[in-house]
Design a protein around this motif. Structure first.
Motif, PDB file in Angstrom:
ATOM      1  N   THR A  17       0.878  -1.201  -0.125  1.00 61.44           N
ATOM      2  CA  THR A  17      -0.043   0.113  -0.070  1.00 61.44           C
ATOM      3  C   THR A  17       0.805   1.221   0.044  1.00 61.44           C
ATOM      4  N   GLU A  18       2.107   1.353   0.586  1.00 58.03           N
ATOM      5  CA  GLU A  18       3.008   2.329   0.737  1.00 58.03           C
ATOM      6  C   GLU A  18       3.720   2.707  -0.574  1.00 58.03           C
ATOM      7  N   GLU A  19       3.827   1.527  -1.409  1.00 56.35           N
ATOM      8  CA  GLU A  19       4.541   1.809  -2.758  1.00 56.35           C
ATOM      9  C   GLU A  19       3.667   2.717  -3.538  1.00 56.35           C
ATOM     10  N   THR A  20       4.463   2.775  -4.905  1.00 55.16           N
ATOM     11  CA  THR A  20       3.539   3.826  -5.704  1.00 55.16           C
ATOM     12  C   THR A  20       2.833   2.902  -6.951  1.00 55.16           C
ATOM     13  N   ALA A  21       2.047   3.547  -7.752  1.00 55.76           N
ATOM     14  CA  ALA A  21       1.599   3.251  -8.842  1.00 55.76           C
ATOM     15  C   ALA A  21       2.889   2.583  -9.904  1.00 55.76           C
ATOM     16  N   ALA A  22       3.859   3.433  -9.910  1.00 58.52           N
ATOM     17  CA  ALA A  22       4.832   3.100 -10.809  1.00 58.52           C
ATOM     18  C   ALA A  22       5.489   1.743 -10.461  1.00 58.52           C
ATOM     19  N   ASP A  23       5.752   1.766  -9.018  1.00 60.15           N
ATOM     20  CA  ASP A  23       6.205   0.317  -8.437  1.00 60.15           C
ATOM     21  C   ASP A  23       5.242  -0.725  -8.938  1.00 60.15           C
ATOM     22  N   ALA A  24       4.193  -0.590  -8.855  1.00 57.92           N
ATOM     23  CA  ALA A  24       3.268  -1.530  -9.354  1.00 57.92           C
ATOM     24  C   ALA A  24       3.493  -1.793 -10.557  1.00 57.92           C
ATOM     25  N   ALA A  25       3.512  -0.898 -11.467  1.00 58.15           N
ATOM     26  CA  ALA A  25       3.638  -1.206 -12.771  1.00 58.15           C
ATOM     27  C   ALA A  25       5.046  -1.616 -13.129  1.00 58.15           C
ATOM     28  N   ARG A  26       6.101  -1.466 -12.523  1.00 58.43           N
ATOM     29  CA  ARG A  26       7.370  -2.107 -12.642  1.00 58.43           C
ATOM     30  C   ARG A  26       7.306  -3.614 -12.182  1.00 58.43           C
ATOM     31  N   LEU A  27       6.531  -3.878 -11.295  1.00 55.36           N
ATOM     32  CA  LEU A  27       6.686  -5.006 -10.770  1.00 55.36           C
ATOM     33  C   LEU A  27       5.781  -6.256 -11.698  1.00 55.36           C
ATOM     34  N   MET A  28       4.511  -5.396 -12.284  1.00 60.06           N
ATOM     35  CA  MET A  28       3.658  -6.447 -13.223  1.00 60.06           C
ATOM     36  C   MET A  28       4.815  -6.648 -14.466  1.00 60.06           C
ATOM     37  N   ALA A  29       5.294  -5.700 -14.884  1.00 56.01           N
ATOM     38  CA  ALA A  29       6.219  -5.640 -16.289  1.00 56.01           C
ATOM     39  C   ALA A  29       7.320  -6.859 -15.910  1.00 56.01           C
ATOM     40  N   ARG A  30       8.031  -6.687 -14.472  1.00 58.79           N
ATOM     41  CA  ARG A  30       9.083  -7.797 -14.255  1.00 58.79           C
ATOM     42  C   ARG A  30       8.543  -9.177 -14.167  1.00 58.79           C
ATOM     43  N   GLY A  47      -6.550  -5.190  -1.460  1.00 61.88           N
ATOM     44  CA  GLY A  47      -7.417  -5.131  -2.738  1.00 61.88           C
ATOM     45  C   GLY A  47      -6.507  -5.779  -3.846  1.00 61.88           C
ATOM     46  N   MET A  48      -6.902  -5.469  -5.208  1.00 60.53           N
ATOM     47  CA  MET A  48      -6.405  -5.886  -6.442  1.00 60.53           C
ATOM     48  C   MET A  48      -6.207  -4.528  -7.213  1.00 60.53           C
ATOM     49  N   VAL A  49      -5.125  -4.557  -7.988  1.00 57.32           N
ATOM     50  CA  VAL A  49      -4.798  -3.374  -8.842  1.00 57.32           C
ATOM     51  C   VAL A  49      -4.389  -4.228 -10.301  1.00 57.32           C
ATOM     52  N   THR A  50      -5.223  -3.498 -11.461  1.00 57.40           N
ATOM     53  CA  THR A  50      -4.814  -3.984 -12.756  1.00 57.40           C
ATOM     54  C   THR A  50      -3.870  -3.024 -13.536  1.00 57.40           C
ATOM     55  N   ALA A  70       0.222   3.304  -4.385  1.00 61.30           N
ATOM     56  CA  ALA A  70      -0.674   2.086  -4.661  1.00 61.30           C
ATOM     57  C   ALA A  70      -1.848   1.707  -3.910  1.00 61.30           C
ATOM     58  N   GLY A  71      -1.734   1.957  -2.717  1.00 62.58           N
ATOM     59  CA  GLY A  71      -2.828   1.627  -1.815  1.00 62.58           C
ATOM     60  C   GLY A  71      -4.231   2.203  -2.357  1.00 62.58           C
ATOM     61  N   ASP A  72      -4.116   3.332  -3.053  1.00 64.06           N
ATOM     62  CA  ASP A  72      -5.324   4.148  -3.750  1.00 64.06           C
ATOM     63  C   ASP A  72      -5.731   3.733  -4.831  1.00 64.06           C
ATOM     64  N   LEU A  73      -5.264   2.459  -5.485  1.00 57.71           N
ATOM     65  CA  LEU A  73      -5.546   1.886  -6.708  1.00 57.71           C
ATOM     66  C   LEU A  73      -6.455   0.961  -6.381  1.00 57.71           C
ATOM     67  N   ASN A  74      -6.893   0.301  -5.322  1.00 60.88           N
ATOM     68  CA  ASN A  74      -7.495  -0.780  -5.036  1.00 60.88           C
ATOM     69  C   ASN A  74      -8.867  -0.508  -5.527  1.00 60.88           C
ATOM     70  N   GLN A  75      -9.820  -1.315  -6.138  1.00 59.45           N
ATOM     71  CA  GLN A  75     -11.110  -1.039  -6.343  1.00 59.45           C
ATOM     72  C   GLN A  75     -12.136  -1.207  -5.461  1.00 59.45           C
ATOM     73  N   GLN A  76     -11.895  -2.308  -4.462  1.00 56.83           N
ATOM     74  CA  GLN A  76     -12.818  -2.634  -3.374  1.00 56.83           C
ATOM     75  C   GLN A  76     -12.078  -3.650  -2.473  1.00 56.83           C
ATOM     76  N   GLU A  77     -12.836  -4.035  -1.466  1.00 57.56           N
ATOM     77  CA  GLU A  77     -12.071  -5.107  -0.814  1.00 57.56           C
ATOM     78  C   GLU A  77     -12.038  -6.334  -1.692  1.00 57.56           C
TER      79      GLU A  77
END
Length: 138
Positions: A17-30, A47-50, A70-77
């Motif tokens: 949750t404390e990471e960023t959207a960019a961190d999420a994108a890099r992890l998805m790419a990796r 939550g989940m982020v796509t 990244a924590g602000d990206l979750n859609q719902q529980e």
């Protein structure tokens, strides 16, 4: 009857949750994935982020992916399934919530992910067809 543990991809990663959207994108790419669970400091799924969430909520809005939490990206529980639940139950949950990827937990700990592709490899064709049809309507 098989269990989710038998068909899941073990060892799922999550973005914190404390990471960023960019961190999420890099992890998805990796990892070569299009969705990740979001986990809090307590290691529980929040939550989940796509990849689509990042594009719509960050990029399209002109926000800085390097600072957007990244924590602000979750859609719902987050909808989850127990590792020892049946694959039939996983199919029901995926159908009910119209989701393609389902985090697998053991207790409260993330232990894997089960996907529509996993279901397609293990479930009878008519059941998988029903799931794909349901997801196509979403």
């Amino acid at each position: 009857m098989s269990t989710v543990r038998e068909i899941m991809h073990p060892g799922a990663d999550c973005v914190r949750t404390e990471e960023t959207a960019a961190d999420a994108a890099r992890l998805m790419a990796r990892l070569g994935v299009g969705a990740l669970p979001i986990c809090g400091k307590d290691d529980r799924i929040k939550g989940m982020v796509t990849d689509r969430d990042i594009v719509i909520k960050v990029v399209a809005e002109g926000r800085d992916a390097g600072t957007f939490p990244a924590g602000d990206l979750n859609q719902q529980e987050a909808v989850t399934i127990g590792a020892d639940d049946s694959t039939d139950e996983a199919m029901r949950v995926m159908n009910e919530h119209r989701i393609r990827r389902l985090p697998v937990i053991d207790g409260q700990r993330l232990v894997g992910m089960v996907t529509v592709a996993d279901m397609a490899r293990t479930m009878p064709e008519p059941r998988v067809g029903e799931l794909v049809e349901s997801l196509s309507e979403a």
